[in-house]
Design an enzyme around this catalytic site. Structure first.
Site, PDB file in Angstrom:
ATOM      1  N   HIS A 143       0.811  -1.226   0.000  1.00  0.00           N
ATOM      2  CA  HIS A 143       0.000   0.000   0.000  1.00  0.00           C
ATOM      3  C   HIS A 143       0.845   1.277   0.000  1.00  0.00           C
ATOM      4  O   HIS A 143       0.295   2.382  -0.045  1.00  0.00           O
ATOM      5  CB  HIS A 143      -0.929   0.016   1.213  1.00  0.00           C
ATOM      6  CG  HIS A 143      -1.992  -1.035   1.188  1.00  0.00           C
ATOM      7  ND1 HIS A 143      -2.833  -1.218   0.113  1.00  0.00           N
ATOM      8  CD2 HIS A 143      -2.355  -1.982   2.117  1.00  0.00           C
ATOM      9  CE1 HIS A 143      -3.665  -2.227   0.367  1.00  0.00           C
ATOM     10  NE2 HIS A 143      -3.388  -2.701   1.569  1.00  0.00           N
TER      11      HIS A 143
ATOM     12  N   ASP B 121      -3.098 -10.520  -2.768  1.00  0.00           N
ATOM     13  CA  ASP B 121      -3.685 -10.062  -1.510  1.00  0.00           C
ATOM     14  C   ASP B 121      -5.154  -9.713  -1.747  1.00  0.00           C
ATOM     15  O   ASP B 121      -5.549  -9.332  -2.853  1.00  0.00           O
ATOM     16  CB  ASP B 121      -2.915  -8.831  -1.029  1.00  0.00           C
ATOM     17  CG  ASP B 121      -3.289  -8.393   0.379  1.00  0.00           C
ATOM     18  OD1 ASP B 121      -2.574  -8.777   1.312  1.00  0.00           O
ATOM     19  OD2 ASP B 121      -4.289  -7.669   0.533  1.00  0.00           O
TER      20      ASP B 121
ATOM     21  N   HIS C 125      -6.680  -7.159  -0.884  1.00  0.00           N
ATOM     22  CA  HIS C 125      -6.836  -5.729  -1.108  1.00  0.00           C
ATOM     23  C   HIS C 125      -5.890  -5.263  -2.208  1.00  0.00           C
ATOM     24  O   HIS C 125      -4.777  -5.774  -2.339  1.00  0.00           O
ATOM     25  CB  HIS C 125      -6.543  -4.958   0.182  1.00  0.00           C
ATOM     26  CG  HIS C 125      -7.298  -5.474   1.363  1.00  0.00           C
ATOM     27  ND1 HIS C 125      -6.756  -6.400   2.231  1.00  0.00           N
ATOM     28  CD2 HIS C 125      -8.552  -5.232   1.792  1.00  0.00           C
ATOM     29  CE1 HIS C 125      -7.651  -6.699   3.162  1.00  0.00           C
ATOM     30  NE2 HIS C 125      -8.747  -6.000   2.918  1.00  0.00           N
TER      31      HIS C 125
ATOM     32  N   ASP D 131      -5.002 -13.061   2.926  1.00  0.00           N
ATOM     33  CA  ASP D 131      -6.220 -12.589   3.575  1.00  0.00           C
ATOM     34  C   ASP D 131      -7.466 -12.736   2.711  1.00  0.00           C
ATOM     35  O   ASP D 131      -8.553 -12.358   3.137  1.00  0.00           O
ATOM     36  CB  ASP D 131      -6.073 -11.143   4.033  1.00  0.00           C
ATOM     37  CG  ASP D 131      -5.482 -10.230   2.976  1.00  0.00           C
ATOM     38  OD1 ASP D 131      -5.154 -10.717   1.880  1.00  0.00           O
ATOM     39  OD2 ASP D 131      -5.327  -9.024   3.252  1.00  0.00           O
TER      40      ASP D 131
ATOM     41  N   TYR E 219      -4.429 -12.376   8.317  1.00  0.00           N
ATOM     42  CA  TYR E 219      -4.627 -11.940   9.702  1.00  0.00           C
ATOM     43  C   TYR E 219      -5.308 -12.974  10.591  1.00  0.00           C
ATOM     44  O   TYR E 219      -5.565 -12.694  11.754  1.00  0.00           O
ATOM     45  CB  TYR E 219      -5.405 -10.608   9.704  1.00  0.00           C
ATOM     46  CG  TYR E 219      -4.689  -9.582   8.866  1.00  0.00           C
ATOM     47  CD1 TYR E 219      -3.623  -8.865   9.392  1.00  0.00           C
ATOM     48  CD2 TYR E 219      -5.012  -9.399   7.523  1.00  0.00           C
ATOM     49  CE1 TYR E 219      -2.921  -7.960   8.620  1.00  0.00           C
ATOM     50  CE2 TYR E 219      -4.315  -8.503   6.737  1.00  0.00           C
ATOM     51  CZ  TYR E 219      -3.269  -7.787   7.277  1.00  0.00           C
ATOM     52  OH  TYR E 219      -2.566  -6.911   6.505  1.00  0.00           O
TER      53      TYR E 219
END
Length: 345
Positions: free
Chosen positions: A165, A201, A203, A285, A324
């Site tokens: 990110h 991922d 995201h 995730d 997570y």
């Protein structure tokens, strides 16, 4: 079945302790914690390699010097200004932001205002060990590149904190340095031809996209939950963001499981065929029951995704991103790495 690829690790990656995240103004328990890296390491029966230090020049390939200088000194400045005592904030956190519409042209003088020049959210806190951990994560990624350029077909960098990110000049999303982008730039310099960064991922890797958006020699592809459905990074990650034709975003609806997710991974692999090297931004995730994502990918799905990525048959560096669910995190990473080894031609 044991893994044969090297796993690059540094104990310094455990030094970052965010303490909390501030989401919609509320202090909540941090999810990007040292236990994540420890859970991954405990699940891997592999050859561990200690990360070696690398010069800052490798980071400057993808990040502005001003961002690096700020991150290296942010905690010391915060502590030196007495902010842990008054008003009692024990982590560096922004309260005002240099929004583009303001037309701000220079960083602020006040220590407590500086975070808003470099950070774009309130959940990415800086503490006394943050810079050391982030720098170690970058060294893990660069050491994995060194191993691959020296002849290893695959290398896994157990990076923490994650990085995808982080843009060229701004950090956020629980990330401080873009480990995947740093690895891709180093791999590109060492190979004769373009490299691909494929991000699985849950995201969107908005930072990696921004860094390479106008570079046709680095392909950036991502499969992730549709940000229009309310998921981070909200403002980026849409299908019409194509850059110089070297950027590709494949969006999934909340609840999507193995079949659509693997079809998207296969699509990205086919798109990247012809690249001389590969960086896999490995977030796990997207797994079913991960608390930070609405996707429903199984462990078998991750193993199959690894095989698809391994099928490219090029020098490959795997860089850890999200994931997570502490109970399943390590086994999911292991399944993916096994798939990568099995899929190589």
């Amino acid at each position: 079945m044991e893994l044969s690829l090297p796993v690059v690790w540094s104990d310094r990656c455990l030094l970052h302790e965010p303490g909390a995240e501030i989401w919609v103004g509320v202090s909540t328990a941090a999810t990007e914690i040292p236990a994540r890296a420890e859970a991954i390491r405990a699940a891997l029966d592999a050859r561990f390699v200690e990360a070696e230090s690398h010069p800052d020049e490798a980071l400057l390939e993808v990040h502005d010097s001003e961002l690096l200088a700020y991150l290296a000194t942010a905690w010391d400045e915060w502590e030196g200004a007495g902010l842990p005592e008054d008003p009692g904030q024990e982590r560096v956190v922004p309260y005002v932001f240099a929004h583009a519409a303001l037309g701000a042209r220079r960083p602020p003088a006040a220590v407590w205002a500086k975070p808003g020049w470099f950070a774009y959210d309130t959940m990415t806190l800086i503490g006394p060990g943050t810079w050391e951990a982030a720098r170690a994560a970058a060294d893990c990624a660069l050491t994995a590149v060194d191993l691959v350029l020296a002849g290893e077909p695959l290398a896994y960098a157990c990076t923490r904190p994650p990085g995808h990110h982080v843009a060229r000049a701004a950090y956020g999303g629980s990330c401080y340095l873009n480990n995947a982008a740093i690895a891709a730039a180093a791999l590109r310099k060492g190979l004769d031809g373009p490299v691909a960064v494929l991000d699985v991922d849950a995201h969107h890797g908005n930072g990696t996209q921004e860094i390479f958006y106008e570079r046709p020699d680095v392909l950036v592809g991502s499969v992730h939950v549709d940000p229009a459905t309310g998921w981070f990074p909200h403002f980026l990650g849409f299908a019409d963001e194509t850059g110089e034709g070297s950027n590709r975003n494949l969006l999934l609806p909340p609840g999507a499981g193995d079949e659509p997710w693997l079809a998207a991974v296969a699509d990205l692999v086919a798109w990247a065929r012809g690249a001389a090297g590969l960086v896999v931004a490995l977030g796990v995730d997207a797994a079913a029951d991960d608390p930070e994502s609405p996707l429903q990918v199984s462990a078998a799905g991750y193993r199959r995704a690894g095989a698809l990525l391994g099928g490219l048959g090029v020098p490959t560096v795997v860089v850890q991103e999200g994931g997570y669910d502490l109970e399943r995190l390590g086994p999911l990473v292991r399944e993916t790495l096994l798939g990568l080894e099995e899929g190589r031609p």
